[in-house]
Design an enzyme around this catalytic site. Structure first.
Site, short mmCIF file in Angstrom:
data_model
loop_
_atom_site.label_atom_id
_atom_site.label_comp_id
_atom_site.label_asym_id
_atom_site.label_seq_id
_atom_site.Cartn_x
_atom_site.Cartn_y
_atom_site.Cartn_z
N GLU A 261 0.84 -1.20 0.00
CA GLU A 261 0.00 0.00 0.00
C GLU A 261 0.88 1.26 0.00
O GLU A 261 0.86 2.04 0.94
CB GLU A 261 -0.90 -0.01 1.23
CG GLU A 261 -1.74 -1.29 1.37
CD GLU A 261 -2.32 -1.45 2.77
OE1 GLU A 261 -2.44 -0.43 3.49
OE2 GLU A 261 -2.65 -2.58 3.16
N PRO A 262 1.64 1.47 -1.06
CA PRO A 262 2.69 2.50 -1.05
C PRO A 262 2.25 3.87 -1.55
O PRO A 262 2.74 4.36 -2.57
CB PRO A 262 3.75 1.90 -1.97
CG PRO A 262 2.94 1.14 -2.98
CD PRO A 262 1.69 0.66 -2.28
N CYS A 341 -4.71 33.45 10.28
CA CYS A 341 -4.40 34.38 11.37
C CYS A 341 -3.96 33.66 12.64
O CYS A 341 -3.78 34.30 13.69
CB CYS A 341 -5.62 35.25 11.66
SG CYS A 341 -6.07 36.37 10.32
N ASP A 342 -3.78 32.38 12.57
CA ASP A 342 -3.36 31.59 13.72
C ASP A 342 -1.85 31.68 13.90
O ASP A 342 -1.09 31.48 12.95
CB ASP A 342 -3.78 30.13 13.52
CG ASP A 342 -3.64 29.30 14.79
OD1 ASP A 342 -2.91 29.71 15.71
OD2 ASP A 342 -4.26 28.22 14.85
N TYR A 370 0.26 13.43 1.93
CA TYR A 370 -0.60 13.95 3.00
C TYR A 370 -0.62 15.48 3.04
O TYR A 370 -0.56 16.09 4.10
CB TYR A 370 -0.15 13.39 4.35
CG TYR A 370 -0.20 11.90 4.39
CD1 TYR A 370 -1.40 11.21 4.40
CD2 TYR A 370 0.98 11.16 4.37
CE1 TYR A 370 -1.44 9.83 4.40
CE2 TYR A 370 0.95 9.77 4.38
CZ TYR A 370 -0.26 9.12 4.39
OH TYR A 370 -0.30 7.75 4.39
#
Length: 430
Positions: A261-262, A341-342, A370
């Protein structure tokens, strides 16, 4: 769709055909030289994905990759009902899918049964009882735990049974319920850094195969999971050599099907992210060690850790690179801030960069694993568009392997044409 400049956004379902030899950097330079583009974007190089597939088949010919590469003949690792549905819509046969989630909702099991996806994983007794109730004819794969503790994401704390202390008891439950168990799966962790870990996990799987035989099972399936590195600087050779040796030694029977599952392996280097610097300022921080003031160059871009760089929050690092050379070769301590704005939204801290200005572009390579798949739109900033490219030779290869919808490939257009959506007469729809 239009952006704030009135220009149409990229249709990320299309793939632009380019002449052979055009790398991502040359395409990026062509795109960013015009005034029509200021939003961040990805270059997705389909040629790179095909090259990774060819390398996989050359280095580990016995292992069938399960990833979303339908045209190349790969199988599919799905985690949910929705992923199964999307893969089936591509015209993929259910037999090419493994439902590789050991903890499944009942409705998802029923859906898999209805569409004919029979192979799925489990790692606990309660999952077997669900299978007995909702899909007795499923072909089950027992997932064992074998972690690479140095991996970027260790998965064994969530999934997998102990191959020595738990697997036998689970197989006894499966036998008592009349459930068909066909083999073993494992996942050493995403972003594995230990080249020898796969061989050790394969050895653990061999132990479970042997235990299963004593219980009357006839295992013929092995899933060696994912975690394989795919970055430009990472060497796949040592891992493949270790896997091949372990399979030849412990699973010499060629009738045993071996899959993997690469996902990270196939997409990491295929995606390059480009972002424009829209704001700049200088700041002074106090050095934690010396107590001395340090002047920092602060750069603000339109991507964020909640969008393209959410994995930065898990300690992954994407070194920013400048697109063009600079007259001043000196480099300065710099911070690259994300769009929201974090205050947590910091993409890179204390990196050395030349002094940049508003309108300059920075590039992040190996940005395919990801990033888009788990991005959100916090503060109203959408993930960057994806511009897919393929060269003419691979375009012809793909068309030989699979029938694509009309208009999926676009030829005869410049980058500026593609980004500004000139009239349809400029497009040769294939």
């Amino acid at each position: 769709m239009e952006n704030e400049n009135g220009l149409n956004k990229i249709d990320d379902r299309r793939i632009q055909v380019v002449t052979p030899g055009r790398d991502a950097w040359s395409l990026i330079k062509e795109i960013t030289q015009g005034d029509y583009q200021e939003d961040a974007f990805y270059i997705c190089d389909i040629n790179d994905v095909i090259a990774q597939y060819k390398k996989w088949k050359m280095k580990m010919p016995r292992v069938e990759p399960h990833y979303v590469l339908a045209a190349l003949g790969a199988g599919f690792d799905c985690a949910s009902k929705e992923e199964i549905r999307k893969v089936l819509e591509l015209g993929v046969a259910p037999s090419r899918i493994i439902f590789a989630n050991p903890a499944k909702k009942a409705s998802h099991i029923r859906y898999a049964a209805a569409v004919g996806v029979t192979t799925m994983t489990f790692d606990n007794e309660n999952e077997l009882y669900k299978i007995k109730r909702y899909f007795t004819d499923a072909r089950m794969v027992i997932r064992i735990r074998y972690d690479d503790l140095s991996a970027t994401y260790v998965l064994g704390n969530k999934y997998g049974c102990d191959p020595k202390t738990e697997a036998r008891d689970l197989l006894l439950v499966a036998r008592s319920l009349g459930i068909d168990v066909i083999g073993v799966s494992f996942h050493v962790g995403s972003g594995s850094k230990d080249n020898a870990i796969y061989a050790k996990a394969i050895e653990a799987a061999r132990h479970v195969f042997d235990v299963a035989e004593t219980l009357g099972f006839n295992f013929n399936f092995l899933d060696i999971g994912g975690g394989f590195p795919g970055g430009r600087s990472e060497d796949f050779y040592e891992i493949s050599r270790s896997v091949n040796h372990a399979l030849d030694t412990l699973f010499a029977d060629s009738s045993i099907r071996v899959i993997s599952e690469p996902g990270r392996y196939f997409v990491t280097s295929a995606f390059t992210l480009v972002s424009n610097i829209h704001s700049v300022k200088e700041a002074v921080e106090t050095d934690a060690a010396s107590g001395d003031p340090v002047k920092l160059q602060m750069y603000y871009v339109d991507v964020s850790v909640y969008g393209a760089f959410i994995t930065v929050l898990c300690d992954e690092f994407y070194p920013p690179k400048t697109l063009y050379g600079h007259l001043d070769a000196r480099k300065y301590p710099s911070v690259v801030w994300g769009a929201t704005c974090d205050g947590v939204d910091k993409i890179a801290h204390n990196v050395m960069l030349p002094k940049l200005k508003i309108g300059d572009w920075i590039v992040f390579e190996d940005a395919g694993a990801y990033t888009l798949s788990i991005a959100c739109e916090f503060n109203g900033f959408p993930p960057p568009n994806v511009h897919c490219v393929v060269d003419e030779d691979n375009w012809k290869l793909l068309r030989q392997l699979r029938t694509f919808p009309k208009g999926r490939f676009v030829v005869g257009k410049t980058m500026e044409d593609f980004f500004t959506e000139l009239p349809a007469s400029y497009i040769a729809e294939i």
